[in-house]
Design an enzyme around this catalytic site. Structure first.
Site, mmCIF file in Angstrom:
data_model
loop_
_atom_site.group_PDB
_atom_site.id
_atom_site.type_symbol
_atom_site.label_atom_id
_atom_site.label_comp_id
_atom_site.label_asym_id
_atom_site.label_seq_id
_atom_site.Cartn_x
_atom_site.Cartn_y
_atom_site.Cartn_z
ATOM 1 N N SER A 186 0.884 -1.069 0.119
ATOM 2 C CA SER A 186 -0.023 -0.036 0.151
ATOM 3 C C SER A 186 0.863 1.220 -0.111
ATOM 4 O O SER A 186 1.541 1.446 -1.087
ATOM 5 C CB SER A 186 -0.766 0.121 1.064
ATOM 6 O OG SER A 186 -1.993 0.878 1.124
ATOM 7 N N MET A 187 0.734 2.051 1.104
ATOM 8 C CA MET A 187 1.563 3.288 1.139
ATOM 9 C C MET A 187 3.283 2.630 0.973
ATOM 10 O O MET A 187 4.015 3.599 0.038
ATOM 11 C CB MET A 187 1.335 3.761 2.321
ATOM 12 C CG MET A 187 2.320 5.201 2.615
ATOM 13 S SD MET A 187 2.406 6.082 4.274
ATOM 14 C CE MET A 187 3.437 4.525 5.259
#
Length: 292
Positions: A102-103
């Site tokens: 994700s991030m």
């Protein structure tokens, strides 16, 4: 995985490490408001299948047990790239592979594009590139971000009476199973004392500034240029169904831009690397130990 602590220019970095001697070096970057425990299930699967890698999973600045950024600083993707490089430097790693969720996969995308001489291979789970914005939203996004930043000091941290309550909140917010939520929560809480108006309990250890909107985002053409610049072998792993922030068509279009990339889609949710570590480990396979 064992605890470690590093001193970096941005402050104290804590994390977890599963070390195999003379094995490929892999820096694992977790998602937004997660922490190093995000990679505990996957590390166990790597060990089970005999995939020898030196897996280092830091709590990124402001997350888990790592230090918050100094007052007046803000959290940005560019800053996170330098934080990851600082961690690699503190480890004595000149060249290494990246594993991001994700991030963390977004940060890894910027790092791989900006520093091809440092990154040998890249596995991106549930993100590639960065979240983009249409140009017409630029001023509105900036206004919202500035307003939220100015209002933040007046907000109070949520305090949970016990760890179980925090785990239930995380389960509901991210559609996680109880064991997975507990892994993240137990590393992401700090005890707080009663203050006369509120009883003692637990609060998130993460820096409240992490919840602020990003002031400026790249446009989609900028993100695509970034993805094209990722020169190292790259494997993208996405869950089916796709997340709203990265629709199916868009994520396939981005993956197709990689000069040396492939895409694997597995049934599951956003935290599939934690909920289905066996399937994700199988999808990664011997990717990290293959030659460049």
């Amino acid at each position: 995985m064992r605890e470690f602590v590093l001193d970096t220019p941005l402050g104290r970095i804590a994390g977890l490490r599963a070390r195999a001697a003379d094995a490929p070096k892999v820096l694992a970057l977790h998602g937004w408001l997660d922490n190093a425990a995000s990679f505990v299930p996957l590390a166990a699967e790597f060990d089970r299948i005999g995939a020898d890698i030196d897996l280092v999973a830091p709590d990124l600045p402001g997350h888990g047990r790592s230090a918050h950024l100094a007052p007046g600083a803000d959290y940005s993707f560019a800053g996170a790239v330098n934080a990851a490089l600082d961690i690699a430097d503190a480890l004595g790693w000149e060249r290494f592979a990246l594993l991001g969720h994700s991030m963390g996969a977004g940060i890894g995308s910027l790092l791989a594009a900006a520093c091809p001489q440092r990154v040998s291979r890249f596995v991106a789970i549930e993100a590639l590139g960065a979240l983009s914005e249409v140009p017409e939203r630029t001023s509105q996004r900036l206004r919202e971000a500035i307003a939220a930043t100015r209002a933040l000091p007046a907000k109070r941290l949520r305090v949970f009476p016990d760890i179980a309550s925090a785990a239930r909140a995380r389960m509901q917010a991210n559609d996680l199973s109880e064991p997975v939520a507990r892994l993240l929560v137990e590393r992401g809480l700090v005890p707080v004392q009663a203050d006369g108006q509120h009883p003692a309990g637990y609060a998130w250890s993460s820096d409240p500034r992490l919840t602020l909107p990003t002031m400026v985002r790249m446009t989609e053409p900028q993100v695509r240029d970034l993805v094209r610049a990722i020169a190292c072998p790259t494997r993208v792993i996405h869950a089916d169904p796709a997340q709203p922030y990265l629709p199916e068509a868009l994520r396939r279009e981005r993956a197709a831009l990689l000069p040396r990339g492939d895409l694997v889609v597995l049934p599951g949710g956003h935290h599939l690397h934690m909920e289905q570590p066996r399937e994700v480990a199988a999808a990664i396979g011997d990717f990290f130990v293959a030659g460049e």
